[in-house]
Design a protein around this motif. Structure first.
Motif: not given
Length: 294
Positions: A43-44, A49-50, A177-178, A194-197
């Motif tokens: 994801g993203i 992972s968040a 995030t998304g 949820l993914q974060q970058v």
């Protein structure tokens, strides 16, 4: 027009519509999924992972698909008030179905796992920015009013909106995030976390020139509208399903939402940043809607 017709079709094909988040091919799990490894790359694009509760304003917009008999994620958004969600306009604006379908949507909040069993929230009103025509011309914003306010907690809390006087720079720490795709042909996989970058802001002129070179355009007018900003790099940025989600930057110890995911080229496969609606350009309109419609 800012883009030539053929180039506009190319941009539309590789843009980031909310509906671009293809649902998973099986029915949703009934029980909450097991936790994902903290650095799992799903994801993203380029993300990981968040932690639970780190981004308490992040929400998922759902639509009911009879094929799966489930409420399926289509795009992201952010809580800007206990009863209001900020997201992109291009889903409703392009279909023109706001009055008929607002009851067909639900909001998921308070959990990094998309299908973790939490009660979904009803949407009572959708307000698309009155100047919106298409995402490529700017004003790509919409506000969703929840039927009932979200209860504030460590997992659900509104994000801070930027002051008009606040200055942002390329050195600011910014995160996206998304629950979108991890690659153009790679949907988010179970456990749908949820993914974060972390991504950098891009200088306005450099972004404009980069898109002009990529599109081979000499057309009059700007490719990147005045009310938009650019952020991200090759291999780090949003993809389908991240539309409407927040880009936040830390200012004096506070996370401030600076952008809403709008469009881009090929899910960060090229040396081009993604394009976001600049929240600071519209913060007066946002606050006006929140005051007027409480």
């Amino acid at each position: 027009p800012p883009l030539l017709p053929l180039q506009m079709l190319w941009l539309l094909f590789l843009s980031l519509p909310c509906l671009g988040a293809s649902p998973h091919p099986r029915p949703l799990p009934i029980v909450p999924p097991a936790p994902a490894p903290e650095r799992e790359l799903v994801g993203i694009v380029g993300g990981h992972s968040a932690p639970q509760g780190k981004w308490p304003w992040q929400v998922s917009l759902r639509v009911y698909l009879y094929r799966w008999a489930s409420w399926v994620h289509i795009c992201g958004g952010s809580l800007v008030h206990p009863q209001w969600v900020l997201t992109a306009a291009h889903y409703w604006g392009s279909l023109g179905v706001v009055p008929l379908t607002k009851r067909a949507y639900r909001i998921h909040a308070g959990n990094v796992y998309l299908y973790g069993g939490r009660t979904l929230l009803n949407v009572s009103r959708v307000i698309v920015h009155p100047n919106y025509i298409t995402a490529f011309l700017g004003f790509d914003l919409a506000l969703l009013k929840l039927a009932t306010p979200v209860r504030m907690s460590s997992r659900t809390r509104p994000v801070t909106l930027p002051l008009q006087s606040l200055d942002f720079s390329l050195e600011d720490e910014c995160w996206l995030t998304g629950w979108g795709r991890g690659f153009y042909f790679e949907p988010l996989s179970p456990p749908y976390r949820l993914q974060q970058v972390q991504i950098p802001l891009e200088e306005e002129g450099a972004c404009e020139q980069g898109y002009r070179r990529f599109l081979h355009t000499r057309a009059n007018g700007k490719v990147i509208p005045e009310d938009m900003l650019c952020a991200g790099t090759q291999g780090r940025g949003p993809c389908m399903g991240d539309s409407g989600g927040p880009l936040v930057c830390k200012k004096k110890g506070t996370w401030v939402q600076v952008g809403v995911v709008s469009w881009g080229i090929g899910c960060s496969m090229y040396e081009l940043p993604a394009v976001f609606t600049n929240v600071q350009s519209h913060v007066d309109w946002i606050r006006q809607q929140l005051r007027r419609r409480r």
